[in-house]
Design a protein around this motif. Structure first.
Motif, mmCIF file in Angstrom:
data_model
loop_
_atom_site.group_PDB
_atom_site.id
_atom_site.type_symbol
_atom_site.label_atom_id
_atom_site.label_comp_id
_atom_site.label_asym_id
_atom_site.label_seq_id
_atom_site.Cartn_x
_atom_site.Cartn_y
_atom_site.Cartn_z
ATOM 1 N N UNK A 50 22.595 -6.094 66.208
ATOM 2 C CA UNK A 50 23.510 -5.255 65.436
ATOM 3 C C UNK A 50 24.918 -5.438 66.005
ATOM 4 N N UNK A 51 25.901 -4.904 65.293
ATOM 5 C CA UNK A 51 27.292 -5.089 65.681
ATOM 6 C C UNK A 51 27.622 -4.504 67.034
ATOM 7 N N UNK A 52 27.055 -3.332 67.327
ATOM 8 C CA UNK A 52 27.338 -2.675 68.605
ATOM 9 C C UNK A 52 26.899 -3.571 69.767
ATOM 10 N N UNK A 53 25.665 -4.074 69.672
ATOM 11 C CA UNK A 53 25.117 -4.951 70.709
ATOM 12 C C UNK A 53 25.925 -6.253 70.772
ATOM 13 N N UNK A 54 26.370 -6.727 69.600
ATOM 14 C CA UNK A 54 27.174 -7.953 69.545
ATOM 15 C C UNK A 54 28.474 -7.806 70.317
ATOM 16 N N UNK A 55 29.155 -6.680 70.139
ATOM 17 C CA UNK A 55 30.419 -6.420 70.840
ATOM 18 C C UNK A 55 30.154 -6.338 72.350
ATOM 19 N N UNK A 56 29.096 -5.618 72.731
ATOM 20 C CA UNK A 56 28.751 -5.477 74.154
ATOM 21 C C UNK A 56 28.478 -6.842 74.787
ATOM 22 N N UNK A 57 27.697 -7.668 74.089
ATOM 23 C CA UNK A 57 27.353 -8.992 74.637
ATOM 24 C C UNK A 57 28.589 -9.876 74.716
ATOM 25 N N UNK A 58 29.473 -9.781 73.716
ATOM 26 C CA UNK A 58 30.697 -10.587 73.739
ATOM 27 C C UNK A 58 31.528 -10.219 74.972
#
Length: 145
Positions: A57-65
């Protein structure tokens, strides 16, 4: 004994996912569909790209980035996802790193969302169902800029 050197291939070319120095471009794949994530992963790894992480999901995507930065060369970002959509995630990634290279992945009929994401800093977009040739062309075009 016949070796490969005896028959140089006129069609031989370097894989698109590899830099001139031989290192692979590193990609973060953000998509809530495991099927689409796997499909993108297979297309990219077949060309020498390295999928360094995936997010659902987007939240996890931002965190991983944020966690992997600056070791992410490109992000593929689905637009429609739970928790945080791709456009919000794109905004947060661009706010964190104005040089981020994000390619949006969209279903047909989401032209307005694609336009909005391009205005917010996405470098390109790919429409589902995924076409291997288009995926590779658009990603290579973004990385060559």
């Amino acid at each position: 004994m016949i070796s490969k050197q005896d028959f140089p291939s006129i069609n031989e070319r370097a894989p698109g996912g590899v830099r001139a120095d031989g290192s692979a471009y590193k990609v973060l794949v953000v998509d809530d569909s495991i099927f689409v994530s796997k499909q993108i992963g297979q297309i990219l790894t077949s060309e020498g790209y390295e999928v360094i992480a995936t997010a659902g999901d987007g939240f996890e995507g931002v965190e991983k980035y944020k966690e992997l930065c600056p070791n992410v060369d490109l992000v593929t970002m689905d637009i429609t996802m739970p928790k945080m959509d791709g456009i919000t995630a794109l905004e947060q990634i661009m706010a964190f790193d104005k040089n981020a290279k994000v390619v949006m992945i969209s279903a047909l009929g989401k032209e307005e969302l694609v336009k909005k994401s391009l205005l917010l800093g996405a470098k390109n977009y790919i429409v589902k169902p995924l076409d291997r040739k288009k995926v590779l062309e658009r990603i290579a075009a973004v990385l060559s800029k």
